[in-house]
Design an enzyme around this catalytic site. Structure first.
Site, PDB file in Angstrom:
ATOM      1  N   GLU A   1      30.587  46.837  27.965  1.00  0.00           N
ATOM      2  CA  GLU A   1      31.576  47.829  27.266  1.00  0.00           C
ATOM      3  C   GLU A   1      32.888  47.785  28.047  1.00  0.00           C
ATOM      4  O   GLU A   1      32.963  47.517  29.328  1.00  0.00           O
ATOM      5  CB  GLU A   1      30.982  49.144  27.644  1.00  0.00           C
ATOM      6  CG  GLU A   1      29.654  49.689  27.009  1.00  0.00           C
ATOM      7  CD  GLU A   1      29.226  50.926  27.390  1.00  0.00           C
ATOM      8  OE1 GLU A   1      30.136  51.772  27.865  1.00  0.00           O
ATOM      9  OE2 GLU A   1      28.243  51.349  27.472  1.00  0.00           O
TER      10      GLU A   1
ATOM     11  N   GLU B   1      23.159  52.514  31.435  1.00  0.00           N
ATOM     12  CA  GLU B   1      23.726  52.901  32.806  1.00  0.00           C
ATOM     13  C   GLU B   1      22.767  53.625  33.831  1.00  0.00           C
ATOM     14  O   GLU B   1      22.940  54.943  34.074  1.00  0.00           O
ATOM     15  CB  GLU B   1      24.899  53.636  32.561  1.00  0.00           C
ATOM     16  CG  GLU B   1      25.852  52.733  31.986  1.00  0.00           C
ATOM     17  CD  GLU B   1      27.488  53.480  31.735  1.00  0.00           C
ATOM     18  OE1 GLU B   1      27.697  54.700  31.893  1.00  0.00           O
ATOM     19  OE2 GLU B   1      28.197  52.719  31.922  1.00  0.00           O
TER      20      GLU B   1
HETATM   21  C1  GLA Z   1      29.676  54.726  29.485  1.00  0.00           C
HETATM   22  C2  GLA Z   1      28.603  54.730  28.645  1.00  0.00           C
HETATM   23  C3  GLA Z   1      28.968  55.017  27.171  1.00  0.00           C
HETATM   24  C4  GLA Z   1      30.290  55.773  27.097  1.00  0.00           C
HETATM   25  C5  GLA Z   1      31.300  55.334  27.822  1.00  0.00           C
HETATM   26  C6  GLA Z   1      32.466  56.007  27.722  1.00  0.00           C
HETATM   27  O1  GLA Z   1      30.029  53.516  29.701  1.00  0.00           O
HETATM   28  O2  GLA Z   1      27.662  53.577  28.733  1.00  0.00           O
HETATM   29  O3  GLA Z   1      27.925  55.514  26.381  1.00  0.00           O
HETATM   30  O4  GLA Z   1      29.932  56.968  27.330  1.00  0.00           O
HETATM   31  O5  GLA Z   1      30.983  55.247  29.204  1.00  0.00           O
HETATM   32  O6  GLA Z   1      33.410  55.364  28.528  1.00  0.00           O
END
Ligand code: GLA
Ligand code: ZN
Length: 684
Positions: free
Chosen positions: A314, A157
């Protein structure tokens, strides 16, 4: 039609898995053993390892400890589970920041951060780049040729910005390269205003709440620089791992609306695979239908980046722990939200997190394996079920395309410009609301739509929608003009075509720069409405509310389809259409409500003969999307409401998950979906 090449050639399959951090459990080997069994029960076929694992991979400078990772990757592979391997640059170890203080970020007020958090590092810092390069190279040499490693997950991210002296210098260089001379810079940023003229390159400084924040050209260029600096850092990581073995594709996980910080469209060139993390607030008071629309819009954007399938990298198996109120996903919603991604072009369903962390700040974030450590939870069962469904769909959907005759121009740079615009309505220019209202009809009714920015080619589309495209970036006018000239249909809405790429207003009445020739009109002034105010127009016998902004326009060659009902501009055009070349260009001069867009696009879709997933009246709360595999449609009917919905099918369809043939009226249960294919075209 050809299928797309697989996203992960070593394992060309629908992926089902997620982030796994075994380094948190290295002292509990029995848990790690058990996890593999549980993954198998949950139909998990891949895991993402190494996100934020730096301190375990390099606990001391140049001292690498990767045996634990060797063993996990080997064991997973031996059990049929593949690895997506992350580079650890999303979070740096304590020792690194202690030895190289320059790696920590400086805020826009000039204050350097302390150690802590993730994403707290400078993308310009040579020291950070060097340390990252070293560990990436070590990882690549060790794992790139492992048969179980299918994809590089670069960092995590990417986001944020740094205002340190190194970044200031890099920005100055960037500005110099772009403008060449101070005169050109001063003109582009209109710095003569308030006597802010630059007389030396050294005076160029990033925007700051305690410094310059009134020069809009500077603010927009700073955002461009931040994107480019992030891309250059990412490229450095990609080049490092690819130098060892170019055959493994690379991705990075993007975030929902983060494209309003970083222009994600610029990521498309250097990534092989697009992926993103979707964390909507399901079941919040403004309703799942709107949330689903927003998720689908981003899915469509992610697919459009490279015009090929993407990965849902995710999502949460149930609740997050960071939203204002972290609600559980109600039964059915998890599978439905994964299928929603697949419907819009995802070739995976992946989660954060596979095993719930025991301490620190994500211990209450849901996981496939909760603190109970068993398969005996509702969340686990729902994950296992959608895993089994994805397995069934793999041969039928994996790599299939999402053909779109319609696109919506969604430009992050335009959003930056609107954000700093000062007027005409500082109480809010609802760019996303405008995009959403234009998108909604297509989303619901099974007409695929691409979400692209101004840099894309428009060939092949029948309809281009440009909502509130305030900033015309270099070249977009020519593209839109040619598109309409050659027979395309263009829809623009209010406050479109106002400034150029550096936020300078276009001059003159009816000019080509403003596309006045294409639209057949020119805009004299723009009125702003308070939230409690409305104007109205009547079109095709129906009366529609208009809000927020009302442009007062003058016709040159356009035809007026509807006029304002009130105020001093009563009777002036509110909706226009203009024949231009072989095509047509519309202007909606104000912010219309959903009801108008529904009727307007219903008519236009019929006129243009846009292809739909199925011919049917789609009930409220239901969205239909389709992909194409060979000549067969894969149709995803999704019900985002709690109550069931009834859909009348126009012909017999096969339910691809059960094999049964459906015809006539079918019920779609609340929070559930159907995946269908026309019964006569193909058996599954
Ligand atoms: C992000 C991060 C993860 C985690 C999630 C929690 O997407 O990439 O490491 O912290 O949020 O929702
Ligand atoms: Zn910096």
């Amino acid at each position: 039609m050809k299928k797309h090449t697989p996203l992960t050639p070593k394992f060309p399959h629908m992926l089902h898995g997620g982030d796994y951090n075994p380094e948190q459990w290295l002292n509990c080997p029995e848990i790690l053993e058990e996890d593999i069994h549980l993954f198998q029960q949950a139909n998990i076929n891949c895991v993402t390892l190494g996100v934020f694992s730096w301190a375990n991979l390099e606990p001391k400078k140049d001292h690498y400890t990767m045996e634990w990772l060797d063993s996990i990757i080997d064991k997973l592979y031996a059990n049929g589970i593949y690895t997506i391997l992350a580079t650890p640059s999303g979070s740096r170890p304590q020792w690194l920041a202690a030895e190289y203080p320059e790696v920590l970020r400086v805020r826009s007020d000039g204050m350097r951060n302390l150690y802590g958090q993730r994403h707290n590092h400078c993308y310009t810092s040579p020291a950070y780049r060097e340390r990252v390069q070293k560990i990436d190279k070590t990882l690549a040499k060790r794992y790139a040729r492992h048969p179980g490693v299918i994809l590089w997950h670069i960092s995590n991210e990417f986001g944020g910005e740094c205002h340190c002296p190194l970044c200031q210098e890099a920005f100055r260089q960037w500005v110099k390269n772009k403008y060449g001379t101070l005169d050109a810079l001063n003109h582009a940023w209109w710095t003569n205003f308030w006597s802010h003229t630059y007389t030396d390159w050294a005076q160029v400084h990033s925007p700051s709440p305690i410094g310059e924040d009134s020069v809009h050209g500077l603010s927009i260029d700073w955002r461009r620089f931040v994107t480019e600096q992030t891309v250059s850092f990412m490229k450095m990581e990609i080049d490092t791992v690819k130098a060892v073995d170019p055959s493994i594709p690379v991705t990075t996980n993007m975030m929902n609306w983060y494209t309003y910080e970083l222009n994600y469209y610029q990521f498309r060139e250097i990534l092989d695979v697009i992926s993103w993390d979707n964390y909507p607030e399901w079941h919040n008071p403004w309703g799942n239908t709107e949330i689903a629309k927003e998720c689908s819009f981003t899915h469509d954007m992610m697919r459009s980046l490279k015009k090929r399938p993407f990965l849902l990298m995710e999502c949460t198996p149930s609740a997050t722990n960071w939203q204002a109120v972290s609600k559980l996903k109600k039964p059915g919603m998890h599978a439905l939200s994964v299928i929603n991604a697949v419907a819009h072009g995802a070739d995976s369903g992946q989660y954060f997190q596979l095993r719930q962390s025991r301490g620190s700040c994500e211990k209450f974030h849901s996981a496939v394996i909760s603190h109970t450590g068993t398969a005996n939870t509702r969340t686990f069962r729902e994950v296992a079920k959608i895993g089994a469904d994805l397995e069934k769909l793999s041969d039928l959907v994996y790599g299939s395309e999402s053909p779109a005759q319609v696109c919506i121009l969604h430009d992050p740079e335009n959003k930056w410009a609107l954000d700093c615009c000062r007027g005409p309505r500082n109480a809010g220019l609802d760019y996303f609301g405008n995009l959403r209202r234009n998108y909604s009809y297509f989303w619901k009714n099974g007409i695929n739509i691409d979400v692209i920015d101004s840099t894309y080619d428009l060939d092949g589309y029948s309809l281009v929608i440009a909502p509130m495209l305030y900033m015309f970036r270099e070249g977009i006018q020519d593209k839109l003009r040619k598109f309409v000239q050659k027979g395309g249909t263009l829809v623009t809405t209010c406050f479109t075509g106002v400034v150029n790429e550096t936020d300078l207003c276009f001059l003159g009445e009816a000019t080509q720069e403003k596309l006045s020739d294409v639209l057949g009109l020119w805009v004299e002034e723009v009125d702003s409405l308070y939230d409690c105010e409305t104007n109205h127009m009547t079109w095709n016998g129906k009366r529609y509310a208009l809000r927020e902004l009302c442009e007062v326009v003058h016709e040159t060659t356009c035809e007026t389809l509807a006029v304002y009902e009130s105020d001093f501009y009563k009777g002036a055009p509110a909706l226009t259409k203009n024949h231009f070349g072989d095509g047509m260009a519309y202007r909606i001069c104000s912010m219309a409500d959903d009801a108008f867009f529904y009727d307007f696009y219903d008519k236009l879709a019929a006129q243009l003969g846009l292809e739909r997933a199925i011919q049917a009246q789609v009930p409220d709360g239901v969205s239909i999307t389709w992909r194409r595999q060979g000549t067969a449609k894969r149709i995803f009917v999704q019900n985002f409401l709690e109550q069931s919905a009834l859909l009348s099918l126009d012909q017999p369809y096969r339910n691809l998950l059960t094999g049964t043939i459906l015809s006539g009226n079918v019920t779609i249960d609340g929070y559930s979906f159907l995946v269908l294919t026309p019964a006569e075209t193909e058996s599954p």
